[in-house]
Design an enzyme around this catalytic site. Structure first.
Site: not given
Ligand code: AP5
Ligand code: MG
Ligand code: ZN
Length: 210
Positions: A13, A88, A122, A155, A166
């Site tokens: 994402k 979410r 990552r 991270r 997660r």
């Molecule tokens: P990346 O682009 O980083 O993936 P992502 O979908 O953004 O994954 P996240 O881990 O950031 O999502 P998340 O939802 O768990 O975390 P968030 O920060 O939102 O890609 C991942 C890896 O793959 C990278 O290394 C990239 O280089 C590689 N890659 C990408 N695309 C690729 C491709 N096509 N081919 C090959 N490699 C590729 O949330 C973190 C925490 O915050 C949550 O756990 C929660 O505690 C809190 N939080 C956030 N939002 C909320 C909410 N709305 N409500 C409650 N808690 C929340």
């Molecule tokens: Mg992300």
């Protein structure tokens, strides 16, 4: 265009959002990134959410909804945005509708095995938040961000136990949003499993962007 990016952790994402921002010229609003910045700054919000995020659980709805409501009230978000990682939960989705209506919800379609592979490799820039991967997306210089020269780190919630947590949280609390938005006619599926450039093309095709 007002878009929601919905998908499991590690689906790509944040990576696609960086590209989509250039195409659509709208702000990228990632609740995870906002929380990580608060943690780094040791603000009251950061201190409150650090342990929750590190363990892979969700921050409570009330705190998260308030944060997004304030962010979406800012001037740069009036004509469009990419909401990455929000909503979410069903209560978050219902709350969002009271202060902003998204045009489309992009559903990142990807198997669990790919997600674990992406998360375990990552690396993230501590300074600007850009994502890298030890195999799929290496920085030019080891440990140094291409974009800003910042330090690249792993991270806390990408450690194995938190990743499993997660994924469970995603299945239980976030995946029901797929049906929720499909029923409203807002869902657009994008195959997120190929390499990044192809995912960008899939995204453009799905949204009819040239
Ligand atoms: P990346 O682009 O980083 O993936 P992502 O979908 O953004 O994954 P996240 O881990 O950031 O999502 P998340 O939802 O768990 O975390 P968030 O920060 O939102 O890609 C991942 C890896 O793959 C990278 O290394 C990239 O280089 C590689 N890659 C990408 N695309 C690729 C491709 N096509 N081919 C090959 N490699 C590729 O949330 C973190 C925490 O915050 C949550 O756990 C929660 O505690 C809190 N939080 C956030 N939002 C909320 C909410 N709305 N409500 C409650 N808690 C929340
Ligand atoms: Mg992300
Ligand atoms: Zn950087």
């Amino acid at each position: 265009m007002k878009l929601i990016f919905l998908g499991p952790p590690g689906a790509g994402k944040g990576t696609l959002a960086v590209k989509a921002v250039e195409i659509l010229n709208v702000p990228h609003i990632s609740t995870g990134a906002i929380f990580r910045a608060a943690i780094a700054a040791q603000s009251p919000l950061g201190l409150k959410v650090k342990a929750i995020i590190d363990s892979g659980r969700l921050v409570d709805d009330e705190t998260t909804i308030e944060l997004v409501k304030e962010r979406l009230a800012q001037s740069d978000a009036q004509s469009g945005y990419i909401l990455d990682g929000f909503p979410r939960t069903i209560p978050q989705a219902e709350a969002l509708e009271t202060f902003s209506k998204a045009d489309k919800v992009v559903n990142f379609d990807i198997p669990d095995t790919a997600v674990v592979e992406r998360l375990s490799g990552r690396r993230v820039c501590r300074n600007c938040g850009v994502n890298y991967h030890t195999i799929f997306n290496k920085p030019k210089q080891d440990g140094v961000c291409d974009a800003c020269g910042g330090e690249i780190y792993t991270r806390e919630d990408d450690k194995e136990e938190a990743v499993q947590k997660r994924l469970t949280v995603y299945r239980e609390q976030t995946a029901p949003l797929i049906d929720y938005y499909r029923k409203k006619g807002l869902l657009v599926d994008v195959d997120a499993s190929p390499q990044v450039d192809e995912v960008v093309n899939n995204f453009k095709k799905a949204l009819d962007i040239n």
